[in-house]
Design a protein around this motif. Structure first.
Motif, PDB file in Angstrom:
ATOM      1  N   ARG A   1       0.822  -1.206   0.000  1.00 48.30           N
ATOM      2  CA  ARG A   1       0.000   0.000   0.000  1.00 48.30           C
ATOM      3  C   ARG A   1       0.858   1.259   0.000  1.00 48.30           C
ATOM      4  NH1 ARG A   1      -3.678  -0.524   4.615  1.00 48.30           N
ATOM      5  NH2 ARG A   1      -3.722  -2.656   3.917  1.00 48.30           N
ATOM      6  N   VAL A   2       1.919   1.257   0.806  1.00 45.75           N
ATOM      7  CA  VAL A   2       2.823   2.409   0.851  1.00 45.75           C
ATOM      8  C   VAL A   2       3.505   2.590  -0.500  1.00 45.75           C
ATOM      9  CG1 VAL A   2       4.969   3.260   1.876  1.00 45.75           C
ATOM     10  CG2 VAL A   2       3.164   2.344   3.342  1.00 45.75           C
ATOM     11  N   ALA A   3       3.917   1.499  -1.122  1.00 46.73           N
ATOM     12  CA  ALA A   3       4.563   1.583  -2.440  1.00 46.73           C
ATOM     13  C   ALA A   3       3.604   2.158  -3.477  1.00 46.73           C
ATOM     14  CB  ALA A   3       5.053   0.212  -2.873  1.00 46.73           C
ATOM     15  N   GLN A   4       2.345   1.742  -3.442  1.00 54.30           N
ATOM     16  CA  GLN A   4       1.360   2.275  -4.383  1.00 54.30           C
ATOM     17  C   GLN A   4       1.144   3.760  -4.149  1.00 54.30           C
ATOM     18  OE1 GLN A   4      -2.002  -0.208  -3.621  1.00 54.30           O
ATOM     19  NE2 GLN A   4      -1.358  -1.788  -5.046  1.00 54.30           N
ATOM     20  N   ARG A   5       1.075   4.173  -2.900  1.00 55.79           N
ATOM     21  CA  ARG A   5       0.865   5.583  -2.601  1.00 55.79           C
ATOM     22  C   ARG A   5       2.071   6.420  -2.999  1.00 55.79           C
ATOM     23  NH1 ARG A   5      -2.611   3.439   0.923  1.00 55.79           N
ATOM     24  NH2 ARG A   5      -4.738   4.066   0.626  1.00 55.79           N
ATOM     25  N   SER A   6       3.271   5.897  -2.794  1.00 53.08           N
ATOM     26  CA  SER A   6       4.458   6.657  -3.190  1.00 53.08           C
ATOM     27  C   SER A   6       4.519   6.782  -4.705  1.00 53.08           C
ATOM     28  CB  SER A   6       5.730   6.010  -2.634  1.00 53.08           C
ATOM     29  OG  SER A   6       5.992   4.787  -3.265  1.00 53.08           O
ATOM     30  N   ARG A   7       4.067   5.765  -5.427  1.00 46.66           N
ATOM     31  CA  ARG A   7       4.000   5.829  -6.887  1.00 46.66           C
ATOM     32  C   ARG A   7       3.001   6.906  -7.308  1.00 46.66           C
ATOM     33  NH1 ARG A   7       4.730   0.578  -7.553  1.00 46.66           N
ATOM     34  NH2 ARG A   7       2.576   0.058  -7.156  1.00 46.66           N
TER      35      ARG A   7
END
Length: 112
Positions: free
Chosen positions: A12-18
């Motif tokens: 989820r954090v990776a998707q948000r940072s993207r």
């Protein structure tokens, strides 16, 4: 899929940072794109980018929201999510402009 992407929180954090990178890229590219369009250097006018940016600005300054801003935290979070989503649409609309400028996206090259 990597090991870290299997952990829900990290994924989820990776998707948000993207998404955050897309938002920042849209903000950085929109004004130079405007200059190139108005000066005549870039001819295929990305009308969808103009529409998405206009919607983002209108939603941001409009007193009409899905959740009123008087409900302090939720009203602001509502604005952040909707304007953020609209700016990711702006970024997607600027793909041809990025290619014209020679700005390549590492995510597109890796197939993500």
């Amino acid at each position: 899929m990597s090991f870290w992407n299997r952990i829900p929180v990290i994924s989820r954090v990776a998707q948000r940072s993207r998404a955050f990178r897309h938002i920042m890229r849209a903000l950085k590219l929109f004004l130079p794109m405007l200059q190139d369009v108005f000066s005549g250097r870039y001819r295929p006018v990305p009308w969808s980018a103009f529409v998405w940016m206009a919607l983002a600005l209108a939603y941001l300054i409009s007193p009409l929201d899905l959740i009123p801003d008087v409900i302090l935290l939720f009203g602001l979070v509502d604005d952040v999510f909707i304007v953020g989503w609209l700016l990711t649409r702006v970024d997607a609309s600027l793909a041809d402009y990025r290619a014209w400028k020679g700005i390549w996206d590492a995510e597109e090259d890796s197939g993500n």
